[in-house]
Design an enzyme around this catalytic site. Structure first.
Site, PDB file in Angstrom:
ATOM      1  N   SER A 137       7.465 -12.333  14.306  1.00 34.23           N
ATOM      2  CA  SER A 137       6.297 -13.619  13.201  1.00 34.23           C
ATOM      3  C   SER A 137       5.142 -12.832  12.789  1.00 34.23           C
ATOM      4  O   SER A 137       5.784 -11.590  12.094  1.00 34.23           O
ATOM      5  CB  SER A 137       6.052 -14.154  13.796  1.00 34.23           C
ATOM      6  OG  SER A 137       5.435 -15.109  13.652  1.00 34.23           O
ATOM      7  N   GLU A 158      12.417 -14.999   6.848  1.00 35.73           N
ATOM      8  CA  GLU A 158      11.950 -16.493   7.526  1.00 35.73           C
ATOM      9  C   GLU A 158      10.409 -17.190   7.557  1.00 35.73           C
ATOM     10  O   GLU A 158       9.391 -15.993   7.192  1.00 35.73           O
ATOM     11  CB  GLU A 158      12.880 -16.515   8.793  1.00 35.73           C
ATOM     12  CG  GLU A 158      12.236 -15.498   9.883  1.00 35.73           C
ATOM     13  CD  GLU A 158      11.224 -16.336  10.196  1.00 35.73           C
ATOM     14  OE1 GLU A 158      11.312 -16.990  10.947  1.00 35.73           O
ATOM     15  OE2 GLU A 158       9.981 -15.879  10.597  1.00 35.73           O
ATOM     16  N   HIS A 179      11.852 -18.432  13.715  1.00 33.92           N
ATOM     17  CA  HIS A 179      11.065 -19.249  14.466  1.00 33.92           C
ATOM     18  C   HIS A 179      11.839 -20.635  15.147  1.00 33.92           C
ATOM     19  O   HIS A 179      13.137 -21.011  14.267  1.00 33.92           O
ATOM     20  CB  HIS A 179       9.990 -20.159  14.114  1.00 33.92           C
ATOM     21  CG  HIS A 179       9.244 -19.033  13.524  1.00 33.92           C
ATOM     22  ND1 HIS A 179       9.412 -17.409  12.567  1.00 33.92           N
ATOM     23  CD2 HIS A 179       7.524 -18.601  14.208  1.00 33.92           C
ATOM     24  CE1 HIS A 179       7.865 -17.168  13.052  1.00 33.92           C
ATOM     25  NE2 HIS A 179       6.634 -17.079  13.734  1.00 33.92           N
TER      26      HIS A 179
END
Length: 310
Positions: free
Chosen positions: A116, A214, A279
């Site tokens: 992330s 992503e 995620h």
């Protein structure tokens, strides 16, 4: 993009650092994650940033200087075999402004794990130090804190302790967007962070690489803007292949995939969607800086060299 230095595999008894470089960690989850690490034989040292709540801003773990000092110390201290990020969120870009790279020995690579917002750090480590790193579960979020028996925790630990057993990744729900086979060095991460790093001294362009993308919590038009920025900035020029993971809460899945096809299928390289990395899922761990082969026909990413040294 060749010659990345591989950290050694972890061993029971290794000391590892736990740091927050972004947002405050959930303390209950952090404690559970620390117990999980101890269960597999690691000895985690928790740095102050991992305990800090918001000070100037509720979305930052302490102030920028604290987070940067903790990251610098953890990366520089030879006593630590690895660095585990407690959580993501926001703040790593601010932290990188103050990180003291001159104190870190590039010739002594260590395992670094996170995803992330930590994408920015993994890119920076590749550029500044030339180390392989791991886009994978963090101590206080997702399934890490649930410990042994959880897919993402177990697969990460297998890679960390017995890397010879991990010859690649298989994506059971993969969907071919553009068919083909290509080789390159693995890179990428959360698309928002890749776009935010463009123009800085820690951006790692995708030329010659297998680019993983992503994201999470981006409206469809914002995701469009992010992918378009990667294209217009020349970040994607010369990319060898593209692997797409989760795009959690980014809109209706069919619309998200339609956008990704529209923005990426004309690059003339193999594109595979549906990787269980990112995620909102029990994710596989994706290495940054490893030569690999992506085959859209078999839905596999094969490592052409060990991820970690023995």
């Amino acid at each position: 993009m060749t010659g990345f230095r591989r950290p050694r595999a972890l061993r029971p008894g290794d000391r590892v650092a736990v740091v927050s470089g972004s947002s405050p960690a959930d303390q209950a989850n952090l404690e559970a994650g620390l117990r999980a690490m101890e269960h597999v034989g690691l000895k985690p040292d928790v740095f102050a940033s991992a305990r800090e709540m918001g000070v100037d801003y509720d979305y930052l773990a302490g102030d920028d200087r604290l987070r940067a000092a903790d990251l610098t110390a953890a990366l520089a201290d030879p006593a630590y075999a690895g660095l585990f990020l407690a959580c993501g969120g926001y703040g790593m870009q601010r932290t990188l402004e103050l990180l003291d790279w001159s104190r870190i020995d590039p010739a002594r690579p260590k395992v670094v794990v996170g995803y992330s917002d930590v994408t920015a750090l993994l890119e920076a480590i590749a550029v500044k130090l030339g180390w392989v790193s791991l886009f994978g579960p963090m101590v206080a979020c997702n399934g890490f804190h649930q410990g042994p028996g959880r897919f993402d925790f177990d697969t990460l630990m297998t890679l960390l302790f017995t890397p010879a057993e991990v010859g690649g990744l298989t994506f059971l729900d993969a969907r071919t967007i553009v068919p083909g086979v290509a080789e390159g060095v693995t890179l990428g991460g959360t698309a928002t962070l890749l776009a935010a790093s463009i123009g800085t001294d820690t951006s790692l362009p995708a030329r010659g690489g297998i680019l993983f993308l992503e994201d999470v919590d981006e409206k469809l038009f914002r995701l469009d803007r992010i992918i378009t920025q990667l294209r217009r900035s020349t970040y994607t020029d010369g990319v060898a292949a593209i692997l797409l993971g989760t795009f959690t809460d980014c809109g209706e899945p069919r619309e998200v995939e339609r956008l990704l096809v529209d923005r990426l299928s004309d690059l003339g390289v193999p594109v595979l969607a549906g990787a269980d990395i990112g995620h909102g899922i029990a994710q596989q761990t994706y290495p940054i800086g490893v030569r690999a082969r992506l085959d859209t026909g078999t839905g596999t990413l094969t490592f052409l060299e060990p991820v970690l040294s023995s």
